[in-house]
Scaffold this motif. Structure first.
Motif, PDB file in Angstrom:
ATOM      1  N   GLY A  75     -23.487  58.518  85.922  1.00 24.30           N
ATOM      2  CA  GLY A  75     -23.883  58.920  87.071  1.00 24.30           C
ATOM      3  C   GLY A  75     -23.122  59.681  87.819  1.00 24.30           C
ATOM      4  O   GLY A  75     -24.058  60.790  88.613  1.00 24.30           O
ATOM      5  N   TYR A  76     -21.844  59.798  88.032  1.00 22.63           N
ATOM      6  CA  TYR A  76     -21.178  60.729  88.658  1.00 22.63           C
ATOM      7  C   TYR A  76     -21.233  62.011  88.133  1.00 22.63           C
ATOM      8  O   TYR A  76     -21.017  63.007  89.131  1.00 22.63           O
ATOM      9  CB  TYR A  76     -19.636  60.215  88.662  1.00 22.63           C
ATOM     10  N   LYS A  77     -21.486  62.295  86.776  1.00 18.15           N
ATOM     11  CA  LYS A  77     -21.600  63.232  86.457  1.00 18.15           C
ATOM     12  C   LYS A  77     -22.989  64.247  86.938  1.00 18.15           C
ATOM     13  O   LYS A  77     -22.883  65.778  87.102  1.00 18.15           O
ATOM     14  CB  LYS A  77     -21.344  63.586  84.890  1.00 18.15           C
ATOM     15  N   LEU A  78     -24.047  63.640  86.849  1.00 15.06           N
ATOM     16  CA  LEU A  78     -25.086  63.882  87.484  1.00 15.06           C
ATOM     17  C   LEU A  78     -25.374  64.484  88.889  1.00 15.06           C
ATOM     18  O   LEU A  78     -26.051  65.548  89.013  1.00 15.06           O
ATOM     19  CB  LEU A  78     -26.447  62.863  87.252  1.00 15.06           C
ATOM     20  N   VAL A  79     -24.400  63.938  89.521  1.00 19.14           N
ATOM     21  CA  VAL A  79     -24.294  64.355  90.929  1.00 19.14           C
ATOM     22  C   VAL A  79     -24.032  65.736  90.846  1.00 19.14           C
ATOM     23  O   VAL A  79     -24.566  66.811  91.657  1.00 19.14           O
ATOM     24  CB  VAL A  79     -23.380  63.443  91.841  1.00 19.14           C
ATOM     25  N   SER A  80     -22.737  66.349  90.165  1.00 21.72           N
ATOM     26  CA  SER A  80     -22.562  67.568  90.259  1.00 21.72           C
ATOM     27  C   SER A  80     -23.424  68.412  89.442  1.00 21.72           C
ATOM     28  O   SER A  80     -23.519  69.740  89.633  1.00 21.72           O
ATOM     29  CB  SER A  80     -21.154  67.642  89.553  1.00 21.72           C
ATOM     30  N   MET A  81     -24.490  67.993  88.831  1.00 22.00           N
ATOM     31  CA  MET A  81     -25.541  68.706  88.065  1.00 22.00           C
ATOM     32  C   MET A  81     -26.611  69.098  88.972  1.00 22.00           C
ATOM     33  O   MET A  81     -27.671  69.568  88.805  1.00 22.00           O
ATOM     34  CB  MET A  81     -25.971  68.193  86.670  1.00 22.00           C
ATOM     35  N   GLY A  82     -26.438  68.165  90.217  1.00 24.35           N
ATOM     36  CA  GLY A  82     -27.610  68.608  91.107  1.00 24.35           C
ATOM     37  C   GLY A  82     -28.765  67.356  91.459  1.00 24.35           C
ATOM     38  O   GLY A  82     -29.582  67.624  92.000  1.00 24.35           O
ATOM     39  N   ILE A  83     -28.205  66.290  90.917  1.00 27.07           N
ATOM     40  CA  ILE A  83     -29.078  64.852  91.146  1.00 27.07           C
ATOM     41  C   ILE A  83     -28.532  64.208  92.070  1.00 27.07           C
ATOM     42  O   ILE A  83     -27.391  63.759  92.071  1.00 27.07           O
ATOM     43  CB  ILE A  83     -29.378  64.360  89.653  1.00 27.07           C
ATOM     44  N   ALA A  84     -29.235  63.825  93.203  1.00 26.67           N
ATOM     45  CA  ALA A  84     -28.672  62.660  94.195  1.00 26.67           C
ATOM     46  C   ALA A  84     -29.757  61.547  94.155  1.00 26.67           C
ATOM     47  O   ALA A  84     -30.779  61.691  93.960  1.00 26.67           O
ATOM     48  CB  ALA A  84     -28.501  63.301  95.487  1.00 26.67           C
TER      49      ALA A  84
END
Length: 236
Positions: free
Chosen positions: A72-81
């Motif tokens: 999940g933490y990688k997805l945040v930096s990809m633009g998913i919240a």
């Protein structure tokens, strides 16, 4: 190509299959609603997309990249919240501290301050209460804080889980107005919501879930007039 593509997704809790081979798309700029009764699998789908629980089979792609096994933490930096069910604000921290935690993947201080001002414009009440401890906010204000915290990561896709749950009718209307404004600002929204009437009213496309399967899909306004949907989810 859709912004988010879910294909043949299967999720288990132990031996119990919660999600049974579902597929759906989320196109850039849309509001997509997932509706269904409690236990239909709506929250499980969001948790799987955002890396909180693993899938047994199937694929999830975001902007052409396979994110099926990504934490999940990688997805945040990809633009998913992710705005989780029950708000999940940090009750002992102030409103401002909660918001700044939403920007944990970002390094540019000037950009973070600019985003903070944008969040304050969208949620004036959060600016008024920026030094207040989050646990003392009302339910509606905590929901605004959870949404504002998600926006601090500067997402292109925001997934929201039951944003109107437990709120007074006035706050429900306000929250749905804010979701539409966030979408008009260019953020794609995947919305899970018990209040099917409100969700379908603002969504572009919708999917109806029953026991881990998609049983209906289509234009949200057309689904509002579907007799099956009316009887199950829209009756007063």
């Amino acid at each position: 190509m859709a912004m988010l593509e879910v294909r043949n997704l299967e999720v288990f809790y132990g031996v119990i299959q919660a999600i049974k081979g579902i597929s759906f798309d989320v196109n850039q700029g849309e509001i997509i609603a997932l509706i269904g009764a409690n236990g239909a699998g709506k929250t499980t789908i969001l948790h799987t997309i955002t890396g909180l629980i693993p899938s047994k089979a199937g694929t999830i792609s975001y902007e052409g990249k396979d994110i099926t096994k990504m934490p999940g933490y990688k997805l945040v930096s990809m633009g998913i919240a992710h705005v989780p069910e029950g708000r999940r604000v940090f009750a002992q921290l102030t409103v401002l501290q909660n918001l700044k935690l939403g920007a944990f993947t970002r390094n540019d201080k000037a950009e973070i301050e600019s985003t903070l001002e944008m969040v304050y414009q969208r949620f004036p009440r959060l600016k008024e209460r920026r030094n207040q401890v989050a646990g003392t906010l009302s339910g509606g204000e905590q929901q605004m804080l959870a949404m504002g915290r998600a926006l601090m990561s500067h997402p292109r896709l925001i997934v929201m889980d039951e944003p109107s749950m437990g709120l007074s009718p006035i706050y429900v209307n306000e929250i749905f107005d804010i979701i539409q404004k966030i979408n008009k600002d260019g953020v794609t929204v995947l919305l899970v919501e018990q209040n099917a009437k409100k969700a379908l009213a603002i969504a572009d496309q919708a999917y109806v879930l029953e026991t881990g399967k998609i049983v209906l899909r289509g234009n949200a306004k057309e689904l509002m007039n579907n007799d099956q949907v009316k009887k199950a989810y829209l009756s007063e």
